[in-house]
Design a protein around this motif. Sequence first.
Motif, PDB file in Angstrom:
ATOM      1  N   LYS A  40       5.325  87.620   5.371  1.00 13.50           N
ATOM      2  CA  LYS A  40       5.463  89.016   4.928  1.00 13.50           C
ATOM      3  C   LYS A  40       4.259  89.502   4.120  1.00 13.50           C
ATOM      4  N   LYS A  41       3.067  89.148   4.570  1.00 12.74           N
ATOM      5  CA  LYS A  41       1.785  89.525   3.967  1.00 12.74           C
ATOM      6  C   LYS A  41       1.581  88.970   2.557  1.00 12.74           C
ATOM      7  N   LYS A  42       2.384  87.998   2.145  1.00 12.31           N
ATOM      8  CA  LYS A  42       2.185  87.369   0.849  1.00 12.31           C
ATOM      9  C   LYS A  42       1.318  86.121   0.956  1.00 12.31           C
ATOM     10  N   GLY A  43       1.088  85.657   2.174  1.00 10.98           N
ATOM     11  CA  GLY A  43       0.270  84.476   2.372  1.00 10.98           C
ATOM     12  C   GLY A  43      -0.739  84.697   3.478  1.00 10.98           C
ATOM     13  N   SER A  44      -1.712  83.798   3.538  1.00  6.59           N
ATOM     14  CA  SER A  44      -2.697  83.869   4.621  1.00  6.59           C
ATOM     15  C   SER A  44      -3.211  82.472   4.944  1.00  6.59           C
ATOM     16  N   ILE A  45      -3.573  82.295   6.202  1.00  7.40           N
ATOM     17  CA  ILE A  45      -4.182  81.059   6.682  1.00  7.40           C
ATOM     18  C   ILE A  45      -5.571  81.423   7.168  1.00  7.40           C
ATOM     19  N   SER A  46      -6.590  80.688   6.694  1.00  2.00           N
ATOM     20  CA  SER A  46      -7.973  80.984   7.048  1.00  2.00           C
ATOM     21  C   SER A  46      -8.647  79.763   7.661  1.00  2.00           C
ATOM     22  N   LEU A  47      -9.500  80.017   8.640  1.00  2.17           N
ATOM     23  CA  LEU A  47     -10.353  78.983   9.229  1.00  2.17           C
ATOM     24  C   LEU A  47     -11.776  79.504   9.176  1.00  2.17           C
ATOM     25  N   ASP A  48     -12.659  78.767   8.502  1.00  6.27           N
ATOM     26  CA  ASP A  48     -14.054  79.167   8.349  1.00  6.27           C
ATOM     27  C   ASP A  48     -14.961  78.060   8.849  1.00  6.27           C
ATOM     28  N   VAL A  49     -16.020  78.446   9.568  1.00  5.73           N
ATOM     29  CA  VAL A  49     -17.023  77.492  10.028  1.00  5.73           C
ATOM     30  C   VAL A  49     -18.377  77.980   9.543  1.00  5.73           C
ATOM     31  N   ALA A  50     -19.006  77.188   8.684  1.00  2.51           N
ATOM     32  CA  ALA A  50     -20.350  77.505   8.201  1.00  2.51           C
ATOM     33  C   ALA A  50     -21.357  76.801   9.102  1.00  2.51           C
ATOM     34  N   ASP A  51     -22.403  77.497   9.465  1.00  3.50           N
ATOM     35  CA  ASP A  51     -23.455  76.991  10.355  1.00  3.50           C
ATOM     36  C   ASP A  51     -22.886  76.642  11.729  1.00  3.50           C
ATOM     37  N   LEU A  52     -22.395  77.655  12.381  1.00  5.92           N
ATOM     38  CA  LEU A  52     -21.708  77.557  13.666  1.00  5.92           C
ATOM     39  C   LEU A  52     -22.485  76.768  14.721  1.00  5.92           C
ATOM     40  N   PHE A  53     -23.799  76.989  14.809  1.00  3.51           N
ATOM     41  CA  PHE A  53     -24.612  76.354  15.853  1.00  3.51           C
ATOM     42  C   PHE A  53     -25.470  75.201  15.330  1.00  3.51           C
ATOM     43  N   TRP A  54     -25.159  74.731  14.122  1.00  2.90           N
ATOM     44  CA  TRP A  54     -25.856  73.587  13.532  1.00  2.90           C
ATOM     45  C   TRP A  54     -27.366  73.811  13.479  1.00  2.90           C
ATOM     46  N   ILE A  55     -27.769  75.019  13.052  1.00  2.00           N
ATOM     47  CA  ILE A  55     -29.204  75.321  12.969  1.00  2.00           C
ATOM     48  C   ILE A  55     -29.704  75.400  11.538  1.00  2.00           C
ATOM     49  N   ASP A  56     -28.787  75.456  10.570  1.00  3.20           N
ATOM     50  CA  ASP A  56     -29.208  75.508   9.173  1.00  3.20           C
ATOM     51  C   ASP A  56     -29.430  74.088   8.682  1.00  3.20           C
ATOM     52  N   PHE A  57     -30.473  73.916   7.955  1.00  2.00           N
ATOM     53  CA  PHE A  57     -30.738  72.627   7.337  1.00  2.00           C
ATOM     54  C   PHE A  57     -31.677  72.885   6.179  1.00  2.00           C
ATOM     55  N   PHE A  58     -31.658  72.012   5.237  1.00  2.00           N
ATOM     56  CA  PHE A  58     -32.612  72.087   4.150  1.00  2.00           C
ATOM     57  C   PHE A  58     -33.567  70.937   4.367  1.00  2.00           C
ATOM     58  N   LEU A  59     -34.751  71.250   4.824  1.00  2.00           N
ATOM     59  CA  LEU A  59     -35.754  70.228   5.093  1.00  2.00           C
ATOM     60  C   LEU A  59     -36.986  70.580   4.284  1.00  2.00           C
ATOM     61  N   HIS A  60     -37.386  69.704   3.411  1.00  2.00           N
ATOM     62  CA  HIS A  60     -38.631  69.939   2.697  1.00  2.00           C
ATOM     63  C   HIS A  60     -39.441  68.657   2.666  1.00  2.00           C
ATOM     64  N   THR A  61     -40.730  68.842   2.623  1.00  2.00           N
ATOM     65  CA  THR A  61     -41.638  67.714   2.615  1.00  2.00           C
ATOM     66  C   THR A  61     -42.606  67.865   1.454  1.00  2.00           C
ATOM     67  N   ASP A  62     -42.859  66.796   0.790  1.00  2.00           N
ATOM     68  CA  ASP A  62     -43.933  66.792  -0.197  1.00  2.00           C
ATOM     69  C   ASP A  62     -44.658  65.455  -0.095  1.00  2.00           C
TER      70      ASP A  62
END
Length: 101
Positions: A40-62
């Motif tokens: 009765k609109k008092k609850g919600s179910i959520s599904l979230d996917v971050a980085d859908l295509f697996w293209i985000d990454f943190f890559l650094h070089t020093d």
Amino acid sequence: MSAGWHAELSGWYNSKAIYDITTVQPGGALSMGVKKEVVKKKGSISLDVADLFWIDFFLHTDVYLNSYSPSRKVTLSFSYRFGKVISQSGIAPEEVNRVQK
């Protein structure tokens, strides 16, 4: 979308950056989420996917280190609102009636 369903799509991009001895490679991501209102609109179910295509990454070089951190996350959550529903103005209807008397 049909009643009770909500969706969100978002993304970002950062270009290559050089900070002193560190080089951060370009990266970006596309994320998506869906939510269904239940109980009765008092609850919600959520599904979230971050980085859908697996293209985000943190890559650094020093000069000392190469590091990589994957970013894909899948989150399933349930929320439920207890108590009385507050109006859009942020004031409970009972309080509005009390003040008007």
